[in-house]
Design an enzyme around this catalytic site. Structure first.
Site, PDB file in Angstrom:
ATOM      1  N   CYS A   2      20.301  29.578  12.879  1.00  0.00           N
ATOM      2  CA  CYS A   2      20.109  29.389  14.221  1.00  0.00           C
ATOM      3  C   CYS A   2      21.478  29.070  14.949  1.00  0.00           C
ATOM      4  O   CYS A   2      22.484  29.120  14.364  1.00  0.00           O
ATOM      5  CB  CYS A   2      19.401  27.960  14.282  1.00  0.00           C
ATOM      6  SG  CYS A   2      20.292  26.563  13.891  1.00  0.00           S
ATOM      7  N   ASP A  28      27.376  21.176  26.771  1.00  0.00           N
ATOM      8  CA  ASP A  28      26.076  21.797  27.018  1.00  0.00           C
ATOM      9  C   ASP A  28      26.490  23.254  27.989  1.00  0.00           C
ATOM     10  O   ASP A  28      27.237  22.717  29.149  1.00  0.00           O
ATOM     11  CB  ASP A  28      25.076  20.930  27.814  1.00  0.00           C
ATOM     12  CG  ASP A  28      23.547  21.495  27.554  1.00  0.00           C
ATOM     13  OD1 ASP A  28      22.923  21.273  26.710  1.00  0.00           O
ATOM     14  OD2 ASP A  28      23.376  22.788  28.235  1.00  0.00           O
ATOM     15  N   HIS A  44      22.243  21.629   8.684  1.00  0.00           N
ATOM     16  CA  HIS A  44      20.868  22.157   9.353  1.00  0.00           C
ATOM     17  C   HIS A  44      19.979  20.897   9.168  1.00  0.00           C
ATOM     18  O   HIS A  44      19.401  21.001   7.871  1.00  0.00           O
ATOM     19  CB  HIS A  44      20.407  23.224   9.291  1.00  0.00           C
ATOM     20  CG  HIS A  44      19.297  23.657  10.161  1.00  0.00           C
ATOM     21  ND1 HIS A  44      19.432  24.457  11.445  1.00  0.00           N
ATOM     22  CD2 HIS A  44      17.971  23.475  10.090  1.00  0.00           C
ATOM     23  CE1 HIS A  44      18.038  24.523  11.806  1.00  0.00           C
ATOM     24  NE2 HIS A  44      17.406  23.974  11.249  1.00  0.00           N
ATOM     25  N   ASN A  82      15.035  15.703  22.050  1.00  0.00           N
ATOM     26  CA  ASN A  82      13.913  16.327  22.120  1.00  0.00           C
ATOM     27  C   ASN A  82      13.226  16.711  20.943  1.00  0.00           C
ATOM     28  O   ASN A  82      13.785  17.449  20.129  1.00  0.00           O
ATOM     29  CB  ASN A  82      13.788  17.550  23.124  1.00  0.00           C
ATOM     30  CG  ASN A  82      14.220  17.151  24.621  1.00  0.00           C
ATOM     31  OD1 ASN A  82      13.942  16.090  25.292  1.00  0.00           O
ATOM     32  ND2 ASN A  82      15.079  17.845  25.144  1.00  0.00           N
ATOM     33  N   HIS A  95      19.584  17.741  17.849  1.00  0.00           N
ATOM     34  CA  HIS A  95      20.632  17.367  18.619  1.00  0.00           C
ATOM     35  C   HIS A  95      20.384  16.182  19.576  1.00  0.00           C
ATOM     36  O   HIS A  95      19.402  16.150  19.806  1.00  0.00           O
ATOM     37  CB  HIS A  95      21.369  18.785  19.383  1.00  0.00           C
ATOM     38  CG  HIS A  95      20.122  19.364  20.061  1.00  0.00           C
ATOM     39  ND1 HIS A  95      19.172  20.094  19.605  1.00  0.00           N
ATOM     40  CD2 HIS A  95      19.862  19.255  21.401  1.00  0.00           C
ATOM     41  CE1 HIS A  95      18.407  20.455  20.407  1.00  0.00           C
ATOM     42  NE2 HIS A  95      18.443  20.113  21.482  1.00  0.00           N
ATOM     43  N   HIS A  97      21.431  14.943  23.264  1.00  0.00           N
ATOM     44  CA  HIS A  97      22.071  15.086  24.588  1.00  0.00           C
ATOM     45  C   HIS A  97      22.611  13.682  25.202  1.00  0.00           C
ATOM     46  O   HIS A  97      21.847  12.673  24.929  1.00  0.00           O
ATOM     47  CB  HIS A  97      21.181  15.232  25.741  1.00  0.00           C
ATOM     48  CG  HIS A  97      20.283  16.635  25.357  1.00  0.00           C
ATOM     49  ND1 HIS A  97      20.560  17.842  25.822  1.00  0.00           N
ATOM     50  CD2 HIS A  97      19.139  16.885  24.478  1.00  0.00           C
ATOM     51  CE1 HIS A  97      19.662  18.893  25.706  1.00  0.00           C
ATOM     52  NE2 HIS A  97      18.925  18.085  24.623  1.00  0.00           N
TER      53      HIS A  97
HETATM   54  P1  AMP Z   1      16.780  21.290  23.677  1.00  0.00           P
HETATM   55  O1  AMP Z   1      15.568  21.633  24.776  1.00  0.00           O
HETATM   56  O2  AMP Z   1      16.746  19.827  23.576  1.00  0.00           O
HETATM   57  O3  AMP Z   1      16.366  22.116  22.459  1.00  0.00           O
HETATM   58  O4  AMP Z   1      18.021  21.463  24.385  1.00  0.00           O
HETATM   59  C1  AMP Z   1      18.786  22.819  23.922  1.00  0.00           C
HETATM   60  C2  AMP Z   1      19.980  22.652  24.854  1.00  0.00           C
HETATM   61  O5  AMP Z   1      20.955  23.574  24.287  1.00  0.00           O
HETATM   62  C3  AMP Z   1      19.968  23.012  26.446  1.00  0.00           C
HETATM   63  O6  AMP Z   1      20.518  22.077  26.995  1.00  0.00           O
HETATM   64  C4  AMP Z   1      20.819  24.266  26.265  1.00  0.00           C
HETATM   65  O7  AMP Z   1      21.400  24.401  27.601  1.00  0.00           O
HETATM   66  C5  AMP Z   1      21.716  24.054  25.431  1.00  0.00           C
HETATM   67  N1  AMP Z   1      22.338  25.465  24.793  1.00  0.00           N
HETATM   68  C6  AMP Z   1      21.625  26.306  24.205  1.00  0.00           C
HETATM   69  N2  AMP Z   1      22.697  27.053  23.705  1.00  0.00           N
HETATM   70  C7  AMP Z   1      23.972  26.766  23.889  1.00  0.00           C
HETATM   71  C8  AMP Z   1      25.319  27.200  23.772  1.00  0.00           C
HETATM   72  N3  AMP Z   1      25.518  28.227  23.112  1.00  0.00           N
HETATM   73  N4  AMP Z   1      26.100  26.244  24.003  1.00  0.00           N
HETATM   74  C9  AMP Z   1      26.018  25.060  24.645  1.00  0.00           C
HETATM   75  N5  AMP Z   1      24.607  24.682  24.988  1.00  0.00           N
HETATM   76  C10 AMP Z   1      23.728  25.352  24.484  1.00  0.00           C
END
Ligand code: AMP
Length: 117
Positions: A2, A28, A44, A82, A95, A97
C-alpha cells in the site's frame, strides 16, 4: 504494497516530520488545515478496528509529540481516523489525521440532520 507502506519503506517520498521505531509522521499531500499531519504505524494495520491497545498506547505518545513539534499542543487540534467505507477511509493503512493551526470548522460534524447525509 500500500501507499503508506511505500512511504514507510522510503519507496516514495514524503514530507516527514517525525519518526521512531514504530511510527512515522508526515505532512498530508492535500492539507485541510494549516497544519495537517498524518501519523502512521510502520507495521501495516488496515484500520482502527484492527489496531491493538498496545499499539494505540504508543501511538498516543507519538501523536502528542507531533502536536508539540508543530506547536498546536497549546492552541488545540483535531484528531481523526476514518474507518472503513462509510467512515470515508481512502488509504487502507491505519492513520490519524492531526489537524490544527486555525479554528477548524465543524463541517459535517455540525448539527446537520442525518437525513441529509
Ligand atoms: P483517508 O481518507 O482518511 O484515508 O485519508 C487519506 C489521506 O492521505 C488524505 O488526506 C490524502 O490527502 C493523504 N495522502 C494520500 N497520499 C499521500 C501521500 N503520498 N503523501 C501524503 N499524504 C497522502
Amino acid at each position: 504494497m500500500c501507499i503508506f507502506c511505500k512511504i514507510v519503506n522510503n519507496e516514495i517520498p514524503s514530507n516527514k516530520l517525525l519518526e521512531n521505531d514504530d511510527f512515522i509522521a508526515f505532512h498530508d499531500l492535500h492539507p485541510k488545515a494549516p497544519i495537517h499531519v498524518l501519523v502512521v504505524p510502520k507495521n501495516h494495520v488496515d484500520c482502527f478496528q484492527d489496531v491493538s491497545a498496545e499499539m494505540m498506547a504508543k501511538m498516543t505518545l507519538f501523536v502528542q509529540e507531533v502536536t508539540r513539534l508543530t506547536g498546536i499542543d497549546k492552541t488545540g487540534y483535531r484528531l481523526i481516523t476514518n474507518n472503513g467505507d462509510d467512515g470515508g477511509q481512502e488509504v487502507h493503512h491505519l492513520h490519524f489525521h492531526v489537524m490544527g493551526g486555525a479554528k477548524l470548522p465543524f463541517g459535517h460534524l455540525s448539527d446537520e440532520p442525518h437525513k441529509n447525509m
